[in-house]
Design an enzyme around this catalytic site. Sequence first.
Site: not given
Length: 485
Positions: A176, A383
């Site tokens: 991320e 995720e």
Amino acid sequence: MTSETPAFPDDFLWGTATAAYQVEGAAAEDGRTPSIWDTFSHTPGRVLGGDTGDTACDHYHRFREDVALMAELGVDAYRFSVSWSRVQPTGRGPAVQRGLDFYRALVDELLAHGITPYLTLYHWDLPQELESPFHGGTAAGGGWPERETAYRFAEYAQAVGEALGDRVHHWTTLNEPWCSAFLGYGSGVHAPGRTEPVAALRAAHHLNLAHGLGVQALRSVLPKRAEVLVSLNPAVVRPRSQSAEDVDAARRIDALANRVFAGPMLHGRYDEDLLADVRHLTDWSFIKDGDVETAHQPLDGLGINYYTPSVVSAAPEGATEVDRADGHGNGTASPWVGAERVAFHQPPGEHTAMGWSVDPTGLGDLLHRYSEEAPGLPLYITENGAAYDDKPDAEGRFHDPERIAYLHSHLDAVARARSQGIDVRGYFLWSLLDNFEWGYGYSRRFGIVHVDFETQQRTPKASARWYAEVARTGRLPEPTAPALD
Ligand code: FCB
């Protein structure tokens, strides 16, 4: 549900995920120096309740117990990250053996239990020495806004690749990068807590460069069969109306959330509209010749992290305060550099303890989008999961029907995307353990295993049982909680 969920194939990868600073603890052991998250969490007012990752889940000492828990669940894979400042305490130079030993032992323990390690090199914990040197040492500092940090990352990637490449075959460069750049340097709700719009854009570019240099460095030392991924958290951006203004607000956020990374990494370019949107802030002269080509490296898979969609509109004329309910904390500055006039709206319906709306259609949308945008690139959900305010019953058991329902609906979306021909190969549930949830400290629990942070006792929740059944059968049991003994 309209029809029965299609089954997953036998070779679908079922995993769980964690990250170094969120679970390891042992912050000052075996030569580890502070990362930007140590500094940030120890700065009063930065993390809810003054929580820090000093001890976290004590995974550093309890990893054998945690691997045994995973083996009991029957999962195939474990996604974890390496703490850079354990391996290179000064952010540069040769890797420190003691730091590497921990990851060797962890990986060997996983392999001994038939669990495949998925190693992430960078999950937000930059050595403090590379941000603002503590030790007055060799590092120049400045963090991700500085080009030098990308070179340091490549050196670190190579060192870890050399040390663990004989036993780890699945590598992820960055987790991320949006959060690292725009929450770390834009809104400042994440470490290092800076609120400098231009620094956030520079950070984004240098993270792209670091990714590309990191892939090259890994490939130079890893065996041919090794796979290299990156994990992005693409935003599902929905305009609140079809008005030209709202559609343009969505376009701006899509550029700043998604295309700023997927552009260079997947296509070797920055889109013109993104460059133009923030031209009043920067001339982008920090992009050097050849950088986007470097960022654009062949990959073996794209990791997608998904939790919730965003609904945006153009801020109403004359508004002085813009609603920033963007799910990433309530910073006073906006992470949306150059798009501060875009308003974010809380979608109606169910929400998790993060205040994030529950909407599995967003996951389906992302899988469709990236399979079209990057044809032939296998996709992984690296995720997905949910925080709820889990409370024990009289016998100390944790019934978490909301989490089971969340997982069920999102896995159903994955199965349906697969049945429409989308090449999704694996799913990593966030998270194995309740852990240090960044700015929210220990107040938000994402684990399928409960952690008592006083005693470090682990207690699998009903969702852990449910997920074990999914991993065993490749089918989704009804979203009702299994009985706990
Ligand atoms: C993601 C992070 C992960 C965790 C989840 C809830 O953005 O990658 O570490 O905090 O959110």
